[in-house]
Design an enzyme around this catalytic site. Structure first.
Site, PDB file in Angstrom:
ATOM      1  N   LYS A 294     -37.694   9.075 -24.443  1.00 26.05           N
ATOM      2  CA  LYS A 294     -38.611   9.170 -25.391  1.00 26.05           C
ATOM      3  C   LYS A 294     -40.118   9.712 -25.269  1.00 26.05           C
ATOM      4  O   LYS A 294     -40.424   9.393 -23.979  1.00 26.05           O
ATOM      5  CB  LYS A 294     -38.504   7.996 -26.061  1.00 26.05           C
ATOM      6  CG  LYS A 294     -36.938   7.597 -26.804  1.00 26.05           C
ATOM      7  CD  LYS A 294     -37.120   6.502 -27.513  1.00 26.05           C
ATOM      8  CE  LYS A 294     -35.497   6.093 -28.136  1.00 26.05           C
ATOM      9  NZ  LYS A 294     -35.607   4.938 -29.210  1.00 26.05           N
TER      10      LYS A 294
ATOM     11  N   TYR B  51     -31.403  10.950 -36.417  1.00 21.47           N
ATOM     12  CA  TYR B  51     -31.256   9.711 -36.657  1.00 21.47           C
ATOM     13  C   TYR B  51     -30.908   9.508 -38.206  1.00 21.47           C
ATOM     14  O   TYR B  51     -30.968   8.423 -38.705  1.00 21.47           O
ATOM     15  CB  TYR B  51     -32.581   9.090 -36.521  1.00 21.47           C
ATOM     16  CG  TYR B  51     -33.115   8.662 -35.148  1.00 21.47           C
ATOM     17  CD1 TYR B  51     -32.321   7.803 -34.416  1.00 21.47           C
ATOM     18  CD2 TYR B  51     -33.982   9.277 -34.471  1.00 21.47           C
ATOM     19  CE1 TYR B  51     -32.440   7.478 -33.115  1.00 21.47           C
ATOM     20  CE2 TYR B  51     -34.237   8.993 -33.023  1.00 21.47           C
ATOM     21  CZ  TYR B  51     -33.538   7.974 -32.427  1.00 21.47           C
ATOM     22  OH  TYR B  51     -33.744   7.539 -31.188  1.00 21.47           O
TER      23      TYR B  51
ATOM     24  N   ASN C 226     -39.312   2.235 -27.008  1.00 20.55           N
ATOM     25  CA  ASN C 226     -38.498   1.682 -26.084  1.00 20.55           C
ATOM     26  C   ASN C 226     -37.923   2.692 -25.033  1.00 20.55           C
ATOM     27  O   ASN C 226     -36.932   2.468 -24.558  1.00 20.55           O
ATOM     28  CB  ASN C 226     -37.182   0.854 -26.692  1.00 20.55           C
ATOM     29  CG  ASN C 226     -36.592   1.666 -27.606  1.00 20.55           C
ATOM     30  OD1 ASN C 226     -36.711   2.979 -27.700  1.00 20.55           O
ATOM     31  ND2 ASN C 226     -35.425   1.284 -27.977  1.00 20.55           N
TER      32      ASN C 226
ATOM     33  N   HIS D 235     -33.129   6.335 -25.261  1.00 18.98           N
ATOM     34  CA  HIS D 235     -31.845   6.269 -26.153  1.00 18.98           C
ATOM     35  C   HIS D 235     -30.607   6.699 -25.507  1.00 18.98           C
ATOM     36  O   HIS D 235     -30.677   7.565 -24.532  1.00 18.98           O
ATOM     37  CB  HIS D 235     -32.330   7.351 -27.639  1.00 18.98           C
ATOM     38  CG  HIS D 235     -30.697   7.553 -28.008  1.00 18.98           C
ATOM     39  ND1 HIS D 235     -30.397   6.494 -29.317  1.00 18.98           N
ATOM     40  CD2 HIS D 235     -29.805   8.406 -28.049  1.00 18.98           C
ATOM     41  CE1 HIS D 235     -29.366   7.005 -29.593  1.00 18.98           C
ATOM     42  NE2 HIS D 235     -28.548   7.949 -28.910  1.00 18.98           N
TER      43      HIS D 235
ATOM     44  N   GLU E 231     -23.711  13.644 -30.806  1.00 21.63           N
ATOM     45  CA  GLU E 231     -25.294  13.635 -30.194  1.00 21.63           C
ATOM     46  C   GLU E 231     -25.370  14.792 -29.352  1.00 21.63           C
ATOM     47  O   GLU E 231     -26.112  15.497 -29.237  1.00 21.63           O
ATOM     48  CB  GLU E 231     -25.564  12.273 -29.617  1.00 21.63           C
ATOM     49  CG  GLU E 231     -25.680  11.209 -30.754  1.00 21.63           C
ATOM     50  CD  GLU E 231     -25.949   9.892 -30.125  1.00 21.63           C
ATOM     51  OE1 GLU E 231     -26.273   9.052 -30.852  1.00 21.63           O
ATOM     52  OE2 GLU E 231     -26.192   9.861 -28.861  1.00 21.63           O
TER      53      GLU E 231
HETATM   54  P1  CMP Z   1     -32.545   4.229 -30.553  1.00 24.29           P
HETATM   55  O1  CMP Z   1     -31.296   3.808 -29.624  1.00 24.29           O
HETATM   56  O2  CMP Z   1     -33.211   5.616 -30.186  1.00 24.29           O
HETATM   57  O3  CMP Z   1     -31.961   4.179 -31.984  1.00 24.29           O
HETATM   58  C1  CMP Z   1     -32.615   3.868 -33.151  1.00 24.29           C
HETATM   59  C2  CMP Z   1     -34.040   3.463 -32.912  1.00 24.29           C
HETATM   60  O4  CMP Z   1     -34.649   2.750 -33.605  1.00 24.29           O
HETATM   61  C3  CMP Z   1     -33.873   2.207 -31.610  1.00 24.29           C
HETATM   62  O5  CMP Z   1     -33.589   2.979 -30.289  1.00 24.29           O
HETATM   63  C4  CMP Z   1     -35.278   1.849 -31.858  1.00 24.29           C
HETATM   64  O6  CMP Z   1     -36.199   2.570 -30.974  1.00 24.29           O
HETATM   65  C5  CMP Z   1     -35.779   2.134 -33.080  1.00 24.29           C
HETATM   66  N1  CMP Z   1     -35.704   0.719 -33.911  1.00 24.29           N
HETATM   67  C6  CMP Z   1     -37.063   0.273 -34.327  1.00 24.29           C
HETATM   68  N2  CMP Z   1     -36.897  -0.836 -35.229  1.00 24.29           N
HETATM   69  C7  CMP Z   1     -35.347  -1.369 -35.162  1.00 24.29           C
HETATM   70  C8  CMP Z   1     -34.581  -2.339 -35.379  1.00 24.29           C
HETATM   71  N3  CMP Z   1     -35.015  -3.325 -36.111  1.00 24.29           N
HETATM   72  N4  CMP Z   1     -33.436  -2.173 -34.870  1.00 24.29           N
HETATM   73  C9  CMP Z   1     -32.824  -1.159 -34.377  1.00 24.29           C
HETATM   74  N5  CMP Z   1     -33.681  -0.154 -33.961  1.00 24.29           N
HETATM   75  C10 CMP Z   1     -35.029  -0.190 -34.326  1.00 24.29           C
END
Ligand code: CMP
Length: 142
Positions: free
Chosen positions: A10, A50, A113, A116, A127
């Site tokens: 990311k 998403y 974070n 993904h 995906e």
């Molecule tokens: P990702 O695996 O990319 O899929 C969705 C993303 O939303 C997740 O990682 C997080 O970075 C982001 N996100 C932000 N807030 C939340 C939350 N409360 N629960 C899950 N994903 C979240």
């Protein structure tokens, strides 16, 4: 069984200049890169990727973040690749991620974070197809 998963490094991790360190963890743990591209996502691309989160309160922030800078989209192949990548990434929230995982080491918040990874084989197939055409996948184990 040998399977594939989809990975995104990311914008926060790209900005921190740790693309190589993250890919190295994949490689050291038996995952092979079979497709890879660096790209700047458009708003439409991020929203489409998403789409399942569209009704979630964090959706707009998520799209904003994922379009804030370049990402690296990759297809990883190896034994039990989906679960293996999830283990390497650690929990979605880096504050809950086990020591030594990618998110524990490189991420600061649940929004930013670092990576993904697909959560199941079915989502991986979807995906992968969202970002790569069949001729962009370079099979190395056949
Ligand atoms: P990702 O695996 O990319 O899929 C969705 C993303 O939303 C997740 O990682 C997080 O970075 C982001 N996100 C932000 N807030 C939340 C939350 N409360 N629960 C899950 N994903 C979240």
């Amino acid at each position: 069984a040998i399977e594939r998963t989809f990975s995104i490094i990311k914008p926060d991790a790209v900005a921190k200049n740790v693309i190589g360190e993250i890919v190295s963890r994949f490689e050291k743990n038996g995952l092979r890169v079979v497709a890879s591209k660096m790209m700047q996502l458009s708003k439409e691309q991020a929203e489409g990727f998403y789409a399942e989160h569209k009704e979630r309160p964090f959706f707009n922030d998520l799209v904003k973040f994922m379009t804030s800078g370049p990402i690296v989209a990759q297809v990883l192949e190896g034994e039990n690749a989906v679960m293996k990548n999830r283990d390497l990434m650690g929990a979605t929230n880096p504050k809950e991620a086990a020591a030594g995982t990618i998110r524990a080491d490189f991420a600061v918040s649940i929004d930013e974070n670092a990576v993904h990874g697909s959560d199941a084989a079915e989502s991986a197939a979807k995906e992968i197809a969202y970002f790569f055409s069949a001729d962009e996948l370079c099979d190395r184990i056949r």
